[in-house]
Design an enzyme around this catalytic site. Sequence first.
Site, mmCIF file in Angstrom:
data_model
loop_
_atom_site.group_PDB
_atom_site.id
_atom_site.type_symbol
_atom_site.label_atom_id
_atom_site.label_comp_id
_atom_site.label_asym_id
_atom_site.label_seq_id
_atom_site.Cartn_x
_atom_site.Cartn_y
_atom_site.Cartn_z
ATOM 1 N N HIS A 94 45.890 46.094 61.124
ATOM 2 C CA HIS A 94 46.865 45.770 62.175
ATOM 3 C C HIS A 94 47.045 44.262 62.321
ATOM 4 O O HIS A 94 48.159 43.768 62.534
ATOM 5 C CB HIS A 94 46.427 46.365 63.510
ATOM 6 C CG HIS A 94 46.281 47.856 63.488
ATOM 7 N ND1 HIS A 94 45.700 48.577 64.504
ATOM 8 C CD2 HIS A 94 46.651 48.775 62.547
ATOM 9 C CE1 HIS A 94 45.708 49.862 64.211
ATOM 10 N NE2 HIS A 94 46.268 50.005 63.012
ATOM 11 N N HIS A 137 53.994 53.749 62.625
ATOM 12 C CA HIS A 137 52.652 53.175 62.519
ATOM 13 C C HIS A 137 52.122 53.263 61.092
ATOM 14 O O HIS A 137 51.427 52.350 60.627
ATOM 15 C CB HIS A 137 51.671 53.862 63.469
ATOM 16 C CG HIS A 137 50.324 53.206 63.437
ATOM 17 N ND1 HIS A 137 50.036 52.054 64.147
ATOM 18 C CD2 HIS A 137 49.195 53.500 62.727
ATOM 19 C CE1 HIS A 137 48.797 51.680 63.891
ATOM 20 N NE2 HIS A 137 48.263 52.549 63.023
ATOM 21 N N ASP A 188 50.657 50.152 58.936
ATOM 22 C CA ASP A 188 49.425 50.117 58.135
ATOM 23 C C ASP A 188 49.703 49.658 56.705
ATOM 24 O O ASP A 188 48.916 48.891 56.115
ATOM 25 C CB ASP A 188 48.776 51.503 58.097
ATOM 26 C CG ASP A 188 48.012 51.831 59.372
ATOM 27 O OD1 ASP A 188 47.719 50.906 60.148
ATOM 28 O OD2 ASP A 188 47.705 53.022 59.587
ATOM 29 N N HIS A 228 23.787 21.437 20.679
ATOM 30 C CA HIS A 228 24.128 22.756 21.214
ATOM 31 C C HIS A 228 24.949 23.529 20.195
ATOM 32 O O HIS A 228 26.134 23.295 20.013
ATOM 33 C CB HIS A 228 24.913 22.616 22.528
ATOM 34 C CG HIS A 228 25.042 23.916 23.286
ATOM 35 N ND1 HIS A 228 26.159 24.699 23.230
ATOM 36 C CD2 HIS A 228 24.165 24.570 24.095
ATOM 37 C CE1 HIS A 228 25.993 25.770 23.992
ATOM 38 N NE2 HIS A 228 24.782 25.716 24.531
ATOM 39 N N ILE A 231 29.890 25.062 20.736
ATOM 40 C CA ILE A 231 30.453 25.666 21.953
ATOM 41 C C ILE A 231 30.032 24.798 23.128
ATOM 42 O O ILE A 231 28.859 24.430 23.251
ATOM 43 C CB ILE A 231 29.944 27.106 22.155
ATOM 44 C CG1 ILE A 231 30.377 28.005 20.987
ATOM 45 C CG2 ILE A 231 30.440 27.688 23.481
ATOM 46 C CD1 ILE A 231 29.724 29.374 21.025
ATOM 47 N N GLY A 240 28.081 26.224 29.163
ATOM 48 C CA GLY A 240 28.679 26.665 30.415
ATOM 49 C C GLY A 240 28.288 25.790 31.583
ATOM 50 O O GLY A 240 29.099 25.510 32.474
ATOM 51 N N VAL A 241 27.015 25.321 31.592
ATOM 52 C CA VAL A 241 26.570 24.490 32.719
ATOM 53 C C VAL A 241 27.343 23.177 32.770
ATOM 54 O O VAL A 241 27.568 22.626 33.849
ATOM 55 C CB VAL A 241 25.055 24.221 32.645
ATOM 56 C CG1 VAL A 241 24.279 25.489 32.914
ATOM 57 C CG2 VAL A 241 24.657 23.607 31.307
ATOM 58 N N GLU A 256 29.638 21.563 35.641
ATOM 59 C CA GLU A 256 29.486 20.168 36.058
ATOM 60 C C GLU A 256 30.833 19.456 36.062
ATOM 61 O O GLU A 256 31.156 18.708 37.003
ATOM 62 C CB GLU A 256 28.502 19.449 35.132
ATOM 63 C CG GLU A 256 28.399 17.941 35.353
ATOM 64 C CD GLU A 256 27.898 17.566 36.740
ATOM 65 O OE1 GLU A 256 28.219 16.452 37.190
ATOM 66 O OE2 GLU A 256 27.190 18.381 37.371
#
Length: 484
Positions: free
Chosen positions: A79, A260, A264, A367, A373, A376-377, A381
Amino acid sequence: MVEKQRTIKNSVSVSGKGLHTGLPVTVTFKPAPENHWYKFKRVDLPGQPVIDADVDNVKDTERGTSLEQNGGRIATTEHLLAALVGLQIDNVLIEANGPEVPIMDGSSMPFVEALEKAGIVEQEAERVYFELKDNLSYEDMDKRIEMLAVPQETFRLTVMVDYNSPVLGTQHANIYQASEFKKEIAACRTFVFLHELELLLSHNLIKGGDLDNAIVLVDRDLPKDKHDYLAKIFNKPNLEVKPGILNNTKLKFFNEPARHKLLDMVGDLALVGMPIRAHILAARPGHSGNVAFARKIKEVIKKEKLKKGNAGRFNLNAEPLLTVMDIMKLLPHRPPFLLVDKIIELSENHVVGIKNVTMNEDFFRGHFPGNPIMPGVLQIEAMAQTGGILALKTVPDPENYLTFFMKIDNVRFRNQVVPGDTLVFHLELISPVRRGIFHMKGTAYVGDKIATEAEMMAQISKVKETNGSTDAKTAAKLTKAKQN
Protein backbone atom coordinates in the site's frame (compact mmCIF):
# COMPACT_ATOMS: atom_id res chain seq x y z
CA MET A 1 8.51 16.23 -23.29
CA VAL A 2 11.35 15.48 -20.87
CA GLU A 3 10.16 14.27 -17.46
CA LYS A 4 12.35 14.83 -14.42
CA GLN A 5 12.73 12.50 -11.47
CA ARG A 6 10.95 13.58 -8.30
CA THR A 7 11.44 13.26 -4.56
CA ILE A 8 9.78 14.85 -1.53
CA LYS A 9 10.70 18.26 -0.17
CA ASN A 10 10.52 17.49 3.55
CA SER A 11 10.51 14.45 5.80
CA VAL A 12 7.12 13.26 7.01
CA SER A 13 6.00 10.46 9.34
CA VAL A 14 2.97 8.19 9.55
CA SER A 15 2.19 6.04 12.59
CA GLY A 16 -0.14 3.11 13.10
CA LYS A 17 -0.11 -0.60 13.84
CA GLY A 18 0.91 -3.56 11.74
CA LEU A 19 -1.93 -5.63 10.32
CA HIS A 20 -0.48 -9.02 11.28
CA THR A 21 1.82 -8.18 14.20
CA GLY A 22 -0.44 -5.57 15.81
CA LEU A 23 2.74 -3.72 16.83
CA PRO A 24 2.88 0.08 16.79
CA VAL A 25 5.19 1.38 14.07
CA THR A 26 6.18 4.70 12.56
CA VAL A 27 7.38 5.06 8.99
CA THR A 28 9.19 8.23 8.00
CA PHE A 29 9.49 9.25 4.37
CA LYS A 30 12.73 11.12 3.64
CA PRO A 31 14.04 12.85 0.49
CA ALA A 32 16.49 10.72 -1.50
CA PRO A 33 19.00 11.47 -4.29
CA GLU A 34 18.46 10.87 -7.98
CA ASN A 35 18.36 7.25 -9.23
CA HIS A 36 17.74 6.03 -5.67
CA TRP A 37 14.24 4.55 -6.17
CA TYR A 38 12.58 3.22 -3.00
CA LYS A 39 14.49 1.81 -0.04
CA PHE A 40 13.37 0.82 3.44
CA LYS A 41 15.61 1.30 6.48
CA ARG A 42 14.95 -0.60 9.72
CA VAL A 43 16.12 2.03 12.20
CA ASP A 44 15.17 -0.20 15.14
CA LEU A 45 17.69 -2.92 14.25
CA PRO A 46 21.47 -3.00 14.88
CA GLY A 47 23.28 -1.43 11.93
CA GLN A 48 20.00 -0.04 10.60
CA PRO A 49 19.90 -2.37 7.56
CA VAL A 50 18.65 -0.97 4.25
CA ILE A 51 16.21 -3.04 2.18
CA ASP A 52 15.80 -2.23 -1.50
CA ALA A 53 12.26 -2.26 -2.83
CA ASP A 54 13.32 -4.88 -5.35
CA VAL A 55 11.55 -8.03 -6.49
CA ASP A 56 14.77 -9.97 -5.84
CA ASN A 57 14.28 -9.23 -2.12
CA VAL A 58 10.75 -10.62 -1.83
CA LYS A 59 10.64 -13.33 0.86
CA ASP A 60 6.94 -13.82 1.41
CA THR A 61 3.67 -13.01 -0.37
CA GLU A 62 1.21 -14.53 2.11
CA ARG A 63 -1.40 -11.85 2.91
CA GLY A 64 1.00 -9.10 1.81
CA THR A 65 4.41 -8.55 0.25
CA SER A 66 7.43 -8.84 2.58
CA LEU A 67 11.00 -7.86 1.69
CA GLU A 68 14.25 -8.99 3.28
CA GLN A 69 17.86 -7.88 2.76
CA ASN A 70 21.01 -7.22 4.80
CA GLY A 71 19.53 -8.93 7.86
CA GLY A 72 16.44 -6.72 7.89
CA ARG A 73 12.84 -7.48 6.96
CA ILE A 74 9.81 -5.30 6.29
CA ALA A 75 6.29 -6.63 5.75
CA THR A 76 3.07 -5.40 4.10
CA THR A 77 4.83 -2.95 1.79
CA GLU A 78 2.35 -2.82 -1.09
CA HIS A 79 0.00 0.00 0.00
CA LEU A 80 2.88 2.35 0.80
CA LEU A 81 4.69 1.59 -2.46
CA ALA A 82 1.48 2.08 -4.42
CA ALA A 83 1.16 5.60 -3.00
CA LEU A 84 4.68 6.49 -4.20
CA VAL A 85 4.03 5.15 -7.71
CA GLY A 86 0.61 6.76 -7.86
CA LEU A 87 2.07 10.18 -7.01
CA GLN A 88 4.89 9.58 -9.51
CA ILE A 89 7.60 10.01 -6.88
CA ASP A 90 10.85 8.35 -7.94
CA ASN A 91 13.24 8.56 -5.02
CA VAL A 92 12.43 8.13 -1.31
CA LEU A 93 14.04 6.56 1.74
CA ILE A 94 11.47 5.01 4.09
CA GLU A 95 12.63 4.60 7.67
CA ALA A 96 10.64 2.16 9.81
CA ASN A 97 10.98 1.42 13.52
CA GLY A 98 9.19 -1.92 13.31
CA PRO A 99 8.87 -5.05 11.17
CA GLU A 100 5.70 -4.11 9.31
CA VAL A 101 4.33 -1.06 7.48
CA PRO A 102 1.26 0.20 9.39
CA ILE A 103 -2.05 -0.87 7.89
CA MET A 104 -3.74 2.52 8.59
CA ASP A 105 -7.25 2.31 7.09
CA GLY A 106 -6.35 -0.54 4.73
CA SER A 107 -5.75 1.73 1.74
CA SER A 108 -3.01 3.94 0.31
CA MET A 109 -4.73 7.25 1.05
CA PRO A 110 -3.04 8.00 4.43
CA PHE A 111 0.36 7.64 2.73
CA VAL A 112 -0.75 9.76 -0.25
CA GLU A 113 -1.91 12.55 2.07
CA ALA A 114 1.32 12.46 4.09
CA LEU A 115 3.51 12.58 0.96
CA GLU A 116 1.53 15.49 -0.47
CA LYS A 117 1.92 17.29 2.86
CA ALA A 118 5.71 16.78 2.61
CA GLY A 119 5.72 18.41 -0.83
CA ILE A 120 6.97 16.95 -4.10
CA VAL A 121 9.97 18.48 -5.91
CA GLU A 122 11.65 17.85 -9.25
CA GLN A 123 15.28 16.73 -9.48
CA GLU A 124 17.79 17.27 -12.25
CA ALA A 125 17.99 13.72 -13.64
CA GLU A 126 15.54 12.57 -16.28
CA ARG A 127 13.02 9.88 -15.40
CA VAL A 128 13.82 6.57 -17.09
CA TYR A 129 10.93 4.25 -17.94
CA PHE A 130 10.76 0.59 -18.75
CA GLU A 131 9.00 0.65 -22.11
CA LEU A 132 7.65 -2.74 -23.12
CA LYS A 133 8.37 -3.62 -26.73
CA ASP A 134 6.75 -7.07 -27.00
CA ASN A 135 3.82 -8.78 -25.32
CA LEU A 136 4.62 -10.48 -22.01
CA SER A 137 2.36 -13.04 -20.34
CA TYR A 138 2.10 -15.03 -17.10
CA GLU A 139 -0.23 -17.79 -15.94
CA ASP A 140 -0.76 -19.73 -12.73
CA MET A 141 -3.39 -22.32 -13.61
CA ASP A 142 -3.73 -23.59 -10.04
CA LYS A 143 -4.71 -20.14 -8.78
CA ARG A 144 -6.45 -19.21 -12.05
CA ILE A 145 -4.24 -16.14 -12.38
CA GLU A 146 -3.68 -14.71 -15.86
CA MET A 147 -1.66 -11.62 -16.74
CA LEU A 148 -0.73 -9.98 -20.01
CA ALA A 149 1.34 -6.86 -20.65
CA VAL A 150 1.21 -5.15 -24.03
CA PRO A 151 3.14 -2.10 -25.30
CA GLN A 152 1.55 1.21 -24.31
CA GLU A 153 2.76 4.82 -24.04
CA THR A 154 1.41 5.17 -20.50
CA PHE A 155 1.09 3.02 -17.37
CA ARG A 156 -2.34 1.45 -17.78
CA LEU A 157 -3.90 -1.29 -15.65
CA THR A 158 -7.05 -3.38 -16.13
CA VAL A 159 -8.06 -5.84 -13.41
CA MET A 160 -10.80 -8.47 -13.16
CA VAL A 161 -11.65 -10.33 -9.96
CA ASP A 162 -13.90 -13.37 -9.74
CA TYR A 163 -13.79 -15.68 -6.71
CA ASN A 164 -17.01 -17.62 -7.39
CA SER A 165 -18.68 -15.64 -4.64
CA PRO A 166 -22.31 -14.50 -4.91
CA VAL A 167 -21.46 -11.64 -2.53
CA LEU A 168 -18.56 -10.27 -4.56
CA GLY A 169 -19.49 -11.43 -8.05
CA THR A 170 -17.29 -10.49 -11.00
CA GLN A 171 -15.76 -7.01 -10.81
CA HIS A 172 -13.53 -4.92 -13.07
CA ALA A 173 -11.36 -1.86 -12.41
CA ASN A 174 -8.90 0.14 -14.48
CA ILE A 175 -6.75 3.24 -14.69
CA TYR A 176 -5.52 4.75 -17.93
CA GLN A 177 -2.53 6.58 -16.44
CA ALA A 178 -0.77 6.89 -13.08
CA SER A 179 -2.22 10.37 -12.44
CA GLU A 180 -5.67 8.77 -11.92
CA PHE A 181 -4.45 6.76 -8.94
CA LYS A 182 -5.22 9.27 -6.17
CA LYS A 183 -8.79 9.97 -7.23
CA GLU A 184 -9.86 6.51 -8.40
CA ILE A 185 -7.81 3.95 -6.45
CA ALA A 186 -5.91 5.28 -3.40
CA ALA A 187 -8.82 5.23 -0.95
CA CYS A 188 -9.89 1.64 -1.72
CA ARG A 189 -9.49 -0.65 1.28
CA THR A 190 -8.28 -4.21 1.55
CA PHE A 191 -10.90 -6.93 1.79
CA VAL A 192 -11.19 -10.44 3.13
CA PHE A 193 -13.84 -13.17 3.09
CA LEU A 194 -15.26 -14.17 6.47
CA HIS A 195 -14.10 -17.78 6.11
CA GLU A 196 -10.54 -16.50 5.49
CA LEU A 197 -10.83 -14.22 8.50
CA GLU A 198 -11.68 -17.12 10.78
CA LEU A 199 -8.62 -19.03 9.55
CA LEU A 200 -6.31 -16.05 10.04
CA LEU A 201 -7.59 -15.48 13.56
CA SER A 202 -7.09 -19.16 14.40
CA HIS A 203 -3.43 -18.83 13.33
CA ASN A 204 -2.95 -15.77 15.56
CA LEU A 205 -2.57 -13.46 12.56
CA ILE A 206 -4.11 -10.04 11.77
CA LYS A 207 -3.54 -8.90 15.39
CA GLY A 208 -3.87 -5.33 14.09
CA GLY A 209 -6.97 -6.00 12.02
CA ASP A 210 -10.34 -4.42 12.78
CA LEU A 211 -13.45 -3.33 10.91
CA ASP A 212 -11.94 0.12 10.33
CA ASN A 213 -9.11 -1.12 8.11
CA ALA A 214 -10.71 -3.89 6.04
CA ILE A 215 -13.88 -4.84 4.25
CA VAL A 216 -15.12 -8.25 5.45
CA LEU A 217 -17.28 -10.09 2.93
CA VAL A 218 -19.78 -12.45 4.58
CA ASP A 219 -20.30 -15.35 2.19
CA ARG A 220 -22.28 -17.66 4.50
CA ASP A 221 -24.39 -17.69 7.65
CA LEU A 222 -22.57 -17.87 10.95
CA PRO A 223 -23.51 -19.83 14.12
CA LYS A 224 -24.33 -17.77 17.19
CA ASP A 225 -21.17 -18.78 19.09
CA LYS A 226 -18.90 -17.60 16.26
CA HIS A 227 -20.97 -14.44 15.94
CA ASP A 228 -20.30 -13.69 19.63
CA TYR A 229 -16.60 -14.57 19.20
CA LEU A 230 -16.17 -12.06 16.38
CA ALA A 231 -18.07 -9.38 18.27
CA LYS A 232 -15.63 -9.83 21.16
CA ILE A 233 -12.53 -9.90 18.93
CA PHE A 234 -13.45 -6.68 17.17
CA ASN A 235 -14.96 -5.07 20.27
CA LYS A 236 -18.22 -4.51 18.38
CA PRO A 237 -21.14 -5.54 20.62
CA ASN A 238 -23.61 -4.56 17.88
CA LEU A 239 -21.85 -6.56 15.18
CA GLU A 240 -24.13 -7.51 12.29
CA VAL A 241 -23.23 -10.82 10.61
CA LYS A 242 -25.38 -11.60 7.60
CA PRO A 243 -24.62 -12.29 3.93
CA GLY A 244 -23.10 -9.20 2.40
CA ILE A 245 -20.57 -6.93 4.09
CA LEU A 246 -19.82 -7.35 7.79
CA ASN A 247 -21.38 -4.61 9.96
CA ASN A 248 -22.90 -3.01 6.84
CA THR A 249 -19.65 -1.19 6.06
CA LYS A 250 -20.34 1.33 3.31
CA LEU A 251 -18.26 0.88 0.17
CA LYS A 252 -16.47 3.88 -1.31
CA PHE A 253 -17.04 2.48 -4.82
CA PHE A 254 -19.38 -0.26 -5.94
CA ASN A 255 -16.30 -2.17 -7.14
CA GLU A 256 -13.99 -1.23 -4.26
CA PRO A 257 -12.57 -4.79 -3.92
CA ALA A 258 -11.48 -4.83 -7.58
CA ARG A 259 -9.98 -1.37 -7.24
CA HIS A 260 -8.04 -2.51 -4.19
CA LYS A 261 -6.63 -5.47 -6.14
CA LEU A 262 -5.47 -2.92 -8.71
CA LEU A 263 -3.91 -0.89 -5.88
CA ASP A 264 -1.98 -3.95 -4.71
CA MET A 265 -0.71 -4.52 -8.25
CA VAL A 266 0.58 -0.95 -8.49
CA GLY A 267 2.53 -1.44 -5.25
CA ASP A 268 3.90 -4.87 -6.11
CA LEU A 269 4.97 -3.81 -9.61
CA ALA A 270 7.03 -1.01 -8.04
CA LEU A 271 9.48 -3.81 -7.22
CA VAL A 272 10.76 -3.85 -10.82
CA GLY A 273 12.78 -0.78 -9.78
CA MET A 274 11.56 1.81 -12.25
CA PRO A 275 8.32 3.29 -13.66
CA ILE A 276 6.59 1.25 -16.35
CA ARG A 277 5.04 2.12 -19.69
CA ALA A 278 2.77 -0.76 -20.63
CA HIS A 279 -0.85 -1.86 -20.46
CA ILE A 280 -1.19 -4.71 -18.00
CA LEU A 281 -4.33 -6.83 -17.92
CA ALA A 282 -4.79 -9.12 -14.94
CA ALA A 283 -7.42 -11.72 -14.08
CA ARG A 284 -7.71 -12.71 -10.40
CA PRO A 285 -4.39 -11.12 -9.36
CA GLY A 286 -2.80 -11.62 -5.96
CA HIS A 287 0.53 -10.87 -4.36
CA SER A 288 2.17 -14.11 -5.51
CA GLY A 289 1.11 -13.54 -9.12
CA ASN A 290 2.01 -9.84 -9.00
CA VAL A 291 5.51 -10.65 -7.77
CA ALA A 292 5.99 -13.46 -10.30
CA PHE A 293 4.99 -11.06 -13.09
CA ALA A 294 7.29 -8.35 -11.69
CA ARG A 295 10.14 -10.88 -11.88
CA LYS A 296 9.39 -11.51 -15.56
CA ILE A 297 9.42 -7.77 -16.25
CA LYS A 298 12.69 -7.31 -14.41
CA GLU A 299 14.23 -10.15 -16.40
CA VAL A 300 13.33 -8.28 -19.59
CA ILE A 301 14.89 -5.10 -18.15
CA LYS A 302 18.12 -6.97 -17.35
CA LYS A 303 18.33 -8.43 -20.87
CA GLU A 304 17.81 -4.99 -22.43
CA LYS A 305 20.57 -3.52 -20.28
CA LEU A 306 22.96 -6.27 -21.36
CA LYS A 307 22.12 -5.64 -25.02
CA LYS A 308 22.87 -1.93 -24.64
CA GLY A 309 26.10 -2.61 -22.78
CA ASN A 310 28.34 0.21 -21.66
CA ALA A 311 27.98 1.98 -24.99
CA GLY A 312 24.45 2.90 -24.03
CA ARG A 313 25.35 3.91 -20.48
CA PHE A 314 28.81 5.47 -20.38
CA ASN A 315 30.71 7.63 -22.84
CA LEU A 316 34.19 6.16 -22.53
CA ASN A 317 35.56 8.73 -24.95
CA ALA A 318 34.35 11.71 -22.95
CA GLU A 319 36.95 14.15 -21.63
CA PRO A 320 37.70 12.96 -18.08
CA LEU A 321 36.45 15.02 -15.17
CA LEU A 322 39.52 13.90 -13.23
CA THR A 323 42.74 12.57 -14.76
CA VAL A 324 45.11 10.21 -12.98
CA MET A 325 47.16 13.26 -11.90
CA ASP A 326 44.05 14.83 -10.35
CA ILE A 327 43.23 11.55 -8.61
CA MET A 328 46.67 11.39 -7.03
CA LYS A 329 46.02 14.79 -5.47
CA LEU A 330 42.91 13.38 -3.79
CA LEU A 331 43.83 9.78 -2.94
CA PRO A 332 46.94 8.72 -1.00
CA HIS A 333 47.49 5.70 -3.29
CA ARG A 334 50.43 5.58 -5.69
CA PRO A 335 51.55 3.14 -8.41
CA PRO A 336 51.53 0.20 -8.43
CA PHE A 337 48.63 0.40 -5.99
CA LEU A 338 46.74 3.24 -7.63
CA LEU A 339 44.11 1.36 -9.62
CA VAL A 340 41.96 4.12 -11.11
CA ASP A 341 43.08 5.92 -14.29
CA LYS A 342 40.34 8.55 -14.66
CA ILE A 343 36.88 9.66 -13.55
CA ILE A 344 34.33 10.30 -16.32
CA GLU A 345 31.17 10.93 -14.26
CA LEU A 346 30.73 12.43 -10.79
CA SER A 347 27.55 13.67 -9.12
CA GLU A 348 26.11 13.97 -5.62
CA ASN A 349 25.16 10.30 -5.57
CA HIS A 350 27.26 8.43 -8.15
CA VAL A 351 30.69 8.15 -9.72
CA VAL A 352 32.09 6.35 -12.77
CA GLY A 353 35.79 5.49 -12.93
CA ILE A 354 37.97 3.76 -15.53
CA LYS A 355 40.82 1.27 -15.14
CA ASN A 356 42.70 0.20 -18.27
CA VAL A 357 44.10 -3.27 -17.58
CA THR A 358 47.42 -3.90 -19.38
CA MET A 359 49.95 -6.71 -19.40
CA ASN A 360 52.38 -4.32 -17.68
CA GLU A 361 50.53 -4.53 -14.35
CA ASP A 362 52.89 -5.68 -11.60
CA PHE A 363 50.45 -8.27 -10.26
CA PHE A 364 50.44 -10.23 -13.54
CA ARG A 365 54.06 -11.28 -12.89
CA GLY A 366 52.90 -13.48 -9.99
CA HIS A 367 49.17 -14.03 -10.47
CA PHE A 368 48.63 -16.82 -12.98
CA PRO A 369 51.52 -15.58 -15.19
CA GLY A 370 50.77 -18.25 -17.77
CA ASN A 371 47.10 -17.27 -17.87
CA PRO A 372 46.94 -13.69 -16.54
CA ILE A 373 43.72 -12.80 -14.69
CA MET A 374 43.24 -9.66 -12.60
CA PRO A 375 42.80 -10.71 -8.94
CA GLY A 376 39.26 -10.22 -7.68
CA VAL A 377 40.49 -8.49 -4.52
CA LEU A 378 42.24 -5.87 -6.66
CA GLN A 379 39.04 -5.31 -8.64
CA ILE A 380 37.34 -4.62 -5.31
CA GLU A 381 40.20 -2.31 -4.31
CA ALA A 382 39.86 -0.39 -7.59
CA MET A 383 36.12 -0.14 -7.01
CA ALA A 384 36.77 1.12 -3.47
CA GLN A 385 39.19 3.77 -4.73
CA THR A 386 36.55 4.96 -7.19
CA GLY A 387 34.03 5.13 -4.36
CA GLY A 388 36.58 7.07 -2.33
CA ILE A 389 36.44 9.85 -4.93
CA LEU A 390 32.66 10.08 -4.44
CA ALA A 391 33.14 10.29 -0.67
CA LEU A 392 35.89 12.91 -0.79
CA LYS A 393 33.80 15.05 -3.10
CA THR A 394 31.58 15.93 -0.14
CA VAL A 395 34.20 17.89 1.79
CA PRO A 396 35.85 21.21 0.79
CA ASP A 397 39.38 20.06 1.73
CA PRO A 398 39.69 16.43 0.56
CA GLU A 399 43.47 16.52 0.88
CA ASN A 400 42.98 16.42 4.68
CA TYR A 401 40.81 13.30 4.65
CA LEU A 402 41.19 9.56 4.19
CA THR A 403 38.46 7.08 3.22
CA PHE A 404 38.29 3.97 5.38
CA PHE A 405 36.12 1.07 4.24
CA MET A 406 34.07 -0.46 7.05
CA LYS A 407 32.21 -3.28 5.34
CA ILE A 408 31.90 -5.09 2.01
CA ASP A 409 28.86 -7.28 1.31
CA ASN A 410 27.28 -9.31 -1.47
CA VAL A 411 30.45 -9.56 -3.56
CA ARG A 412 30.07 -11.47 -6.82
CA PHE A 413 32.71 -12.13 -9.46
CA ARG A 414 30.84 -12.85 -12.67
CA ASN A 415 33.45 -12.70 -15.42
CA GLN A 416 37.25 -12.77 -15.63
CA VAL A 417 39.24 -9.59 -16.25
CA VAL A 418 42.33 -10.02 -18.44
CA PRO A 419 44.97 -7.79 -20.08
CA GLY A 420 43.45 -5.52 -22.70
CA ASP A 421 40.16 -5.11 -20.83
CA THR A 422 38.79 -1.70 -19.84
CA LEU A 423 37.11 -1.87 -16.44
CA VAL A 424 34.28 0.62 -15.87
CA PHE A 425 33.35 1.11 -12.21
CA HIS A 426 29.91 2.52 -11.46
CA LEU A 427 29.15 3.30 -7.81
CA GLU A 428 25.98 4.89 -6.48
CA LEU A 429 24.70 5.70 -3.01
CA ILE A 430 22.26 3.17 -1.57
CA SER A 431 21.15 5.58 1.17
CA PRO A 432 21.77 9.23 2.10
CA VAL A 433 25.10 10.06 3.74
CA ARG A 434 24.96 10.04 7.55
CA ARG A 435 27.82 11.20 9.80
CA GLY A 436 30.32 10.81 6.99
CA ILE A 437 29.26 7.20 6.30
CA PHE A 438 28.70 6.19 2.69
CA HIS A 439 26.74 3.07 1.69
CA MET A 440 27.32 2.34 -2.00
CA LYS A 441 26.40 -0.25 -4.59
CA GLY A 442 29.26 -0.91 -7.00
CA THR A 443 29.24 -2.62 -10.39
CA ALA A 444 32.26 -3.22 -12.60
CA TYR A 445 31.73 -3.72 -16.34
CA VAL A 446 33.91 -4.98 -19.16
CA GLY A 447 32.14 -4.17 -22.41
CA ASP A 448 28.55 -5.38 -22.13
CA LYS A 449 29.28 -7.83 -19.30
CA ILE A 450 29.26 -7.39 -15.55
CA ALA A 451 32.62 -8.41 -14.10
CA THR A 452 32.12 -7.69 -10.41
CA GLU A 453 29.39 -6.51 -8.02
CA ALA A 454 29.62 -5.45 -4.38
CA GLU A 455 27.99 -3.31 -1.70
CA MET A 456 30.42 -1.15 0.24
CA MET A 457 30.26 0.98 3.37
CA ALA A 458 32.95 3.56 3.99
CA GLN A 459 33.60 6.52 6.27
CA ILE A 460 35.73 9.55 5.62
CA SER A 461 37.88 10.77 8.48
CA LYS A 462 39.91 13.94 8.87
CA VAL A 463 43.49 12.92 9.54
CA LYS A 464 45.43 16.14 9.11
CA GLU A 465 45.15 19.88 8.77
CA THR A 466 46.92 21.66 5.93
CA ASN A 467 46.59 24.92 4.14
CA GLY A 468 45.27 23.01 1.16
CA SER A 469 47.39 20.88 -1.15
CA THR A 470 44.64 20.39 -3.73
CA ASP A 471 45.72 22.71 -6.53
CA ALA A 472 43.38 25.26 -8.04
CA LYS A 473 42.76 23.25 -11.21
CA THR A 474 41.74 20.07 -9.38
CA ALA A 475 39.66 22.06 -6.90
CA ALA A 476 37.85 23.70 -9.80
CA LYS A 477 37.07 20.31 -11.32
CA LEU A 478 35.60 19.08 -8.04
CA THR A 479 33.55 22.27 -7.69
CA LYS A 480 32.22 21.81 -11.21
CA ALA A 481 31.33 18.18 -10.43
CA LYS A 482 29.45 19.30 -7.29
CA GLN A 483 27.44 21.75 -9.37
CA ASN A 484 26.56 18.99 -11.81
